[in-house]
Every structure is written in C-alpha cells, then in structure tokens.
Write an enzyme that holds these catalytic residues in place. Structure first.
Site, short mmCIF file in Angstrom:
data_model
loop_
_atom_site.label_atom_id
_atom_site.label_comp_id
_atom_site.label_asym_id
_atom_site.label_seq_id
_atom_site.Cartn_x
_atom_site.Cartn_y
_atom_site.Cartn_z
N GLU A 142 11.11 69.32 43.41
CA GLU A 142 11.10 69.47 42.10
C GLU A 142 10.08 68.71 41.39
O GLU A 142 9.03 69.14 40.66
CB GLU A 142 12.27 69.68 41.40
CG GLU A 142 12.20 70.43 39.85
CD GLU A 142 13.81 70.55 39.48
OE1 GLU A 142 14.70 70.01 39.87
OE2 GLU A 142 13.85 71.38 38.33
N ASP A 199 12.15 70.44 29.21
CA ASP A 199 13.08 70.62 28.46
C ASP A 199 13.75 69.39 27.78
O ASP A 199 14.22 69.50 26.87
CB ASP A 199 14.48 71.07 29.34
CG ASP A 199 13.95 72.20 30.58
OD1 ASP A 199 13.00 72.65 30.17
OD2 ASP A 199 14.93 72.79 31.13
#
Ligand code: GLC
Length: 424
Positions: free
Chosen positions: A394, A164
């Site tokens: 993550e 992102d």
C-alpha cells in the site's frame, strides 16, 4: 521487469470484482474513487476497454447533484467499517456521502488518447458519456465546495483528501468532538498492524463528521453551514485544476465549445487562487483552515502537489524542488508525506510520513512540468525500484524502504505499470 509487469497485471485481475477494481482484498472491499482513476490509467497500458469500464462503473455511483462519492458499495461485504448503514445516503447503488480527489478527469484524457491512438470502436461515444459525468462533478465541486467563488475548493472531511490522517488535519480535527451515537467497530486493525493505521480517537472524530452530514440529509448547502471541519485544500484543488485542464482539452478535441469555455473559466480562476497559496518563506503551497482562517503550516506532501497544475516561474520551481530535495535527503524511498523528523513525522503510520506510489506519480508529473526533469526521473526510478524490491504494498517506510499496510494493492500496481514505462 517483465516478471513485475506480469505481477502488476495479476494483482489488477485478482482485485477485479466485475468491471471495477477493489484497492485490495478485505481491507478495502469496494470501489474507491481516486484509486479507480489511477487504476484506469494503469489499464490503458494493456487493456483500454477495461480502462473505460473502470470509469464507467465508478459513475454508477454518481448522484443527481453531481457528486461522485468516495466509495461505491456495489456488493455487500462485512470486512470494512463504515459500511452503507453508517453513511445513511439514499442513492440506489449504495455509496458514501463524501468525495475524493477528482483524478477522474486526468484519467479520462489518458484513456481517450490511448483509445484514439489504437482506433478503438466507440471511443468517442464512451468518452463523451464519461466527460458529461466529469463535467457535472466539477460543477458540483465549485457549487458545493466553493460557494463563495474563491477558486479553491474545500474539504468537509479528512477522508476527502485521500490523505486520511495527515498531520495537516491535526489542529482542525482536534476541534471535532469524539462523541458519536454510531457504534465504531473498526475492521481495519483486524487486517493490518494498528501502529500503521489512524488512531481510535481519530476514527471517532471521522464518524462524528459523518453523523453531522447525515443529519443534514447530505444537502451541500446545509453541510457547508454546519461543517465543523472545512479546509480550502491545495492538493485537491491542484488535482481539480489539472483534471479541469484535461477536460478542457477533451472538450476542445471533441468540439464541445460551450463546455470548453465553462471549464476555461473555472481553470483561470483556480489557477490564480492556487498560485496565491505559495508561501516563499516555506518554499511550498499551503491550505487554509476556513473555520479559523489560518494557514495550515504542517509540512506535508500536499504543499508540492500544485506543481502538477501550474507553470511556475523558474525561481519558484527551483525553490520548491530544493525544498523537496531537502526532505528526500537520506531517505531510501521518496517522497515522504511529512517532512522527516519534525515532531509529527511517523515513518510507518499511513499519511504521517510514508511514501505512496500514487503521490510520487503526481509529483513526478509536477516536477517534469516545471523544468525539473532530473529530479522527476530520480523519483520515478526510486519508486519503481522500491516496488520491485518490496512488492506491491500500500505504501513504503521512507527510511527503511519497507513495504507497509495492505499487500497486493491495486494503485501500486497501476503506478508500476505507468511509471515503469510499459506502454504497448
Ligand atoms: C485509504 C486512503 C485513501 C484510499 C483508500 C483506498 O482510505 O487514505 O486515499 O483511497 O484507503 O485505497
């Protein structure tokens, strides 16, 4: 190891919402496209039926034009922004309007091969239905995101890369205005530390792009014409090519001759185009900004992902591996998503430095394909060790090895199942 394998399976079970898996509770409460493809591969190590289900639920979000969107909003949730109301798409199961790297085709081959080996009932029928969806999506990629037939596919939003807030987008994204009529109500920073997440300003630009494409009615040709952000991107193109090879293989074993020829033609063109993005002076591949026409020189992991889909000559493979070694030197956990210690390197901020298990997975396969077995093995054990030490985070700070971002993460669990070699 058994303890960690059990924990990985427990995480996938806890994140199950009925045949599909959320990336993690609350922070990402829907079905994400490439996450699910990795998760499906993780499931093949112990539950092939569930692996098929993951992919089947994802294609419930496929549109008539072939796109498989990056998020499928199967059920409402108020813990994530931007939700369906911001996307303003018209599919029956609500979805976003952009896409994500097409790991799906790679996953389908893995699931199919496992199903064949285990003589699972209906494997052929289930594979064919998913194959048709994948082929439609690949056709969409080439029609919508490479209308000039260059062989490289373009992204119209940074989120489509899956990386992102990568420094690769800094120059191109700076041209996108921060204005938007949409109320930007971030939810992510309520779940994890804001220092680890993209900045507010980036978020406003991300939403500005959504506004523009929604105003185009999500029509690909209109979006292509009006896009203020357009990157012919090597990580996504390499994944498309690898998935294209896997689909070509499936078409051939399933006796789908026409599809096989169609995919071979896409793959040949893309193979040549991707190879032309190699820059010997950088020892890596580069993406191109289609608005400015310039190469994107920012040093990120994307430059090495093409190893996944190409058979490089030994000189090039050796140069890429040597450059990767340089970036990994002194890091506790490989592979950093930005070259350490350049100005944009931030070891804890999402895609601006941290190591991600699924990126390592792709790099491991790429290194192994290109005759770098020792380096592939070193990265594999390093990734497995990081997860065993820190848990299923993550992503990881490459310098300290610390687990960061969301916890109990599905794709980290899937990567562990796969990379720890637990096939049974
Ligand atoms: C973030 C990541 C993206 C991932 C999603 C769900 O948006 O950048 O790659 O698919 O989270 O895990």
């Amino acid at each position: 190891m058994t303890k960690h394998l059990d924990e990985a399976r427990r995480i996938l079970a806890a994140n199950d919402r009925g045949g599909y898996t959320v990336p993690t509770d609350r922070l990402y409460p829907f079905q994400w496209n490439w996450d699910s493809a990795f998760v499906a591969m993780g499931f093949t190590t112990y539950d092939i039926d569930r692996a098929y289900r993951e992919l089947e639920r994802l294609i419930e979000g496929q549109w008539g034009d072939g796109i498989i969107p990056h998020i499928v909003f199967h059920q409402p949730s108020d813990t994530y922004f931007p939700g369906p109301g911001v996307w303003r798409t018209s599919h029956t199961v609500p979805t976003s309007g952009i896409t994500q790297p097409p790991v799906f085709g790679m996953a389908l081959r893995v699931v199919h091969d496992a199903a064949e080996q285990a003589s699972i009932d209906n494997a052929r029928t289930r594979t064919i239905a998913l194959f048709e969806a994948a082929l439609k999506w690949h056709r969409w990629w080439y029609a919508a995101r490479d209308p000039d037939g260059t062989g490289l596919v373009a992204l119209l939003h940074p989120w489509e890369s899956g990386s992102d807030n990568s420094p690769a987008w800094d120059i191109a994204l700076a041209r996108v205005p921060t204005t938007t009529d949409t109320a930007v109500v971030r939810k992510d920073t309520g779940h994890v530390n804001a220092d680890m997440r993209p900045r507010d300003e980036d978020y406003r630009r991300f939403v500005h792009l959504v506004d523009i494409y929604a105003a185009c009615g999500w029509k690909p040709a209109k979006q292509w014409e009006n896009a203020p952000f357009k990157i012919a991107e090597v990580q996504t193109t390499a994944i498309l090519l690898k998935a294209g090879e896997d689909l070509e293989h499936l078409a051939s074993v399933l006796g789908l001759d026409q599809a096989c020829q169609e995919l071979a033609a896409y793959n040949d063109r893309t193979r040549r185009a991707l190879l032309a993005q190699w820059r010997p002076e950088l020892s890596r591949f580069v993406s191109r900004d289609l608005i400015s026409g310039a190469d994107i020189a920012a040093p990120t992991q994307a430059g090495f992902i093409p190893l996944l889909a190409l058979d490089l000559d030994p000189g090039m493979a050796g140069a890429a591996a040597a450059e990767m070694r340089l970036w990994s030197d002194g890091m506790k956990v490989g592979f950093p998503t930005t070259k350490p210690f350049v100005e944009t390197f931030e070891p804890k901020r999402y895609w601006r430095g941290p190591s991600w298990a699924i990126i390592n997975w792709l790099l491991i396969d790429g290194l192994a394909r290109n005759g770098q077995a020792d380096m592939a093995e070193a990265l594999r054990t390093n990734t497995v060790d990081a997860i065993e030490t820190e848990g299923f985070a993550e992503y990881f700070d490459p310098i300290t090895g610390e687990g960061c971002g969301g916890l109990g993460f599905s794709w980290t669990a899937a990567a562990y199942l796969w990379l720890s070699g637990s096939m049974n």
